[in-house]
Design an enzyme around this catalytic site. Structure first.
Site, mmCIF file in Angstrom:
data_model
loop_
_atom_site.group_PDB
_atom_site.id
_atom_site.type_symbol
_atom_site.label_atom_id
_atom_site.label_comp_id
_atom_site.label_asym_id
_atom_site.label_seq_id
_atom_site.Cartn_x
_atom_site.Cartn_y
_atom_site.Cartn_z
ATOM 1 C CE LYS A 1 -2.116 -2.154 3.382
ATOM 2 N NZ LYS A 1 -3.017 -2.748 4.356
ATOM 3 C CG ASP B 1 -6.376 -6.203 7.009
ATOM 4 O OD1 ASP B 1 -5.721 -7.174 6.575
ATOM 5 O OD2 ASP B 1 -6.616 -5.193 6.316
HETATM 6 C C1 GLC Z 1 -2.301 -5.383 1.663
HETATM 7 C C2 GLC Z 1 -1.509 -6.089 2.735
HETATM 8 C C3 GLC Z 1 -2.326 -7.185 3.383
HETATM 9 C C4 GLC Z 1 -3.653 -6.629 3.870
HETATM 10 C C5 GLC Z 1 -4.376 -5.926 2.727
HETATM 11 C C6 GLC Z 1 -5.682 -5.289 3.171
HETATM 12 O O1 GLC Z 1 -2.548 -6.281 0.635
HETATM 13 O O2 GLC Z 1 -0.321 -6.619 2.196
HETATM 14 O O3 GLC Z 1 -1.633 -7.770 4.457
HETATM 15 O O4 GLC Z 1 -4.442 -7.670 4.368
HETATM 16 O O5 GLC Z 1 -3.546 -4.919 2.185
HETATM 17 O O6 GLC Z 1 -5.464 -4.342 4.166
#
Ligand code: GLC
Length: 422
Positions: free
Chosen positions: A173, A209
């Site tokens: 991100k 998450d």
């Molecule tokens: C990104 C992160 C992942 C997380 C997702 C949603 O893909 O690498 O760990 O679950 O974002 O937040």
């Protein structure tokens, strides 16, 4: 009356023409059922690759063991604290779980911003910031005297060998914090917390998450065995049979696997589906070549995709009489909230007009219809791709259980999922 009909006819025709124009232009972004079934099959193969001992090192979809071996069963009780890092905001929560016959829980939260200095600074500063926010929260809730167990939701790919440890494999991100990759984030959080002599907390568990989402949903619905997040980023987890997880010893029972599906395609597996806009967006991002599936799906990217498309259409004279504005040329000027507003039922078109006007474009009615349709196609592709990968996970779950039909529940969270009008 006749005039009204004529007007309605004129509008319908106008709309049809614009929609056809955009459909033709974005032909490559409209994925057929056959293509989506193929994406599903490719993702199924990726999951197998990620789970295998010999194939995991080169797999892009990492299939990370979470060390969560079961879902809540309702007997849990107590007071907990939780911090959540990885979305657009940092969050602190107090969770009270009661065991009074019928399951019930109570959640109180406080949100904190995640400024650029923090998410693109250095590790010590990041963990100090988390600890400071948590202390602020405990102060506000009058909890500083209590020794509470702490859950750490950290939404990035981590290699775990137990529940309270996690080595960051890489940032995703908009995070790029120096000195954290390959280190244990639980150790760093503990260190930052120890600087505050007036509180006494210990980090009990580190969870992604998606895993948190699956567990929260599982608390209310015993059938939940998949967690899905569609927000700033996208990812999913599910309960896998231990006998299929080569990287963890033991064959009995199940363990939740964090797929990290955002990285699907990073080895070129989706090259035939990516468009020139996807490539351009990727090149302009902070992690080129990484998280290519995520970049076609999640809210951090969809606004920028829309901007790149309408910019090119304008340059080709297909929109705004060919007149580009400085705002339209500026990276990040169209965000997910704008895409959602433009796609809204009823107000969508007037929202589109307002948003384009703010970008100093002078939109005609035709322009608004066309841009709205661009948004629809980008959002629709996002939903379709998510569905294809989710179908792969669900099929795997069903086959693991040797069932022909299966009933299950998917826990879903994330800003895009919760706020997108469609
Ligand atoms: C990104 C992160 C992942 C997380 C997702 C949603 O893909 O690498 O760990 O679950 O974002 O937040």
């Amino acid at each position: 009356m006749f005039a009204v009909h004529l007007l309605a006819f004129h509008f319908t025709k106008l709309k049809e023409d614009q929609i056809k124009k955009v459909d033709r232009y974005l032909y490559h972004m409209r994925l057929s059922d056959d293509v989506l079934l193929d994406v599903m099959a490719r993702f199924q193969a990726e999951m197998v690759k990620g789970l295998g001992r010999d194939t995991n090192p080169t797999a892009t979809v990492k299939m990370l063991p979470s060390f969560v071996r079961s879902l809540p069963d309702g007997s849990e009780k107590g007071d907990f604290l939780a911090v959540d890092l990885g979305g657009s905001l940092f969050r602190a929560h107090e969770v009270k779980v009661f065991d009074d016959g019928k399951q019930s829980s109570q959640l109180e939260s406080k949100f904190y911003p995640t400024p650029k200095e923090v998410v693109q600074g250095n590790g010590t500063e990041l963990f100090d910031y988390i600890a400071d926010c948590l202390v602020d929260f405990m102060e506000a809730k009058n909890l500083k005297h209590k020794k509470l167990p702490l859950g750490f939701t950290f939404s990035f790919p981590c290699k775990q060998t137990k529940l309270d440890e996690g080595f960051l494999l890489g940032w995703t991100k908009n995070f790029k914090v120096r000195g954290v990759q390959d280190t244990d984030v639980v150790v760093s959080l503990r260190k930052a917390l120890q600087k505050h002599k007036d509180i006494d907390l210990d980090v009990l568990a580190l969870v992604n998450d998606t895993v948190g989402t699956m567990m929260t949903c599982g608390y209310d619905d015993q059938r939940c065995e998949v967690g899905l997040v569609i927000g700033t980023g996208t990812n999913a987890c599910y309960m896998e049979e231990m006998r299929h997880i080569d990287l963890v010893a033991g064959d009995e029972g199940r363990m939740c696997i964090n797929t990290e599906w955002g990285a699907f395609g990073d080895d070129g597996a989706l090259e035939d589906l990516r468009t020139e806009f996807d490539r351009e967006l990727d090149l302009g991002s902070i992690n080129p070549g990484k998280q290519l599936f995520e970049k076609m799906i999640s809210s951090l990217y969809l606004g920028e995709l829309v901007r790149l498309i309408i910019l090119k259409m304008t340059k080709e004279g297909l929109l705004f009489n060919g007149k580009v504005s400085t705002a339209l040329l500026t990276k990040g000027k169209i965000e997910m909230k704008h895409v959602s507003a433009m796609e809204k039922y009823k107000e969508g078109l007037s929202n589109t007009k307002e948003i384009l006007t703010e970008l100093n474009l002078f939109p005609s009615e035709e322009d608004c219809i066309a841009v709205q349709h661009v948004c629809t196609i980008v959002s629709f592709r996002s939903a379709n791709l998510c569905a294809a990968a989710l179908a792969a996970i669900l099929t795997r779950l069903r086959e693991n259980k040797k069932l022909l039909r299966m009933r299950t529940t998917v826990g879903i969270d994330g800003g895009l999922y919760k706020t997108h009008p469609q």
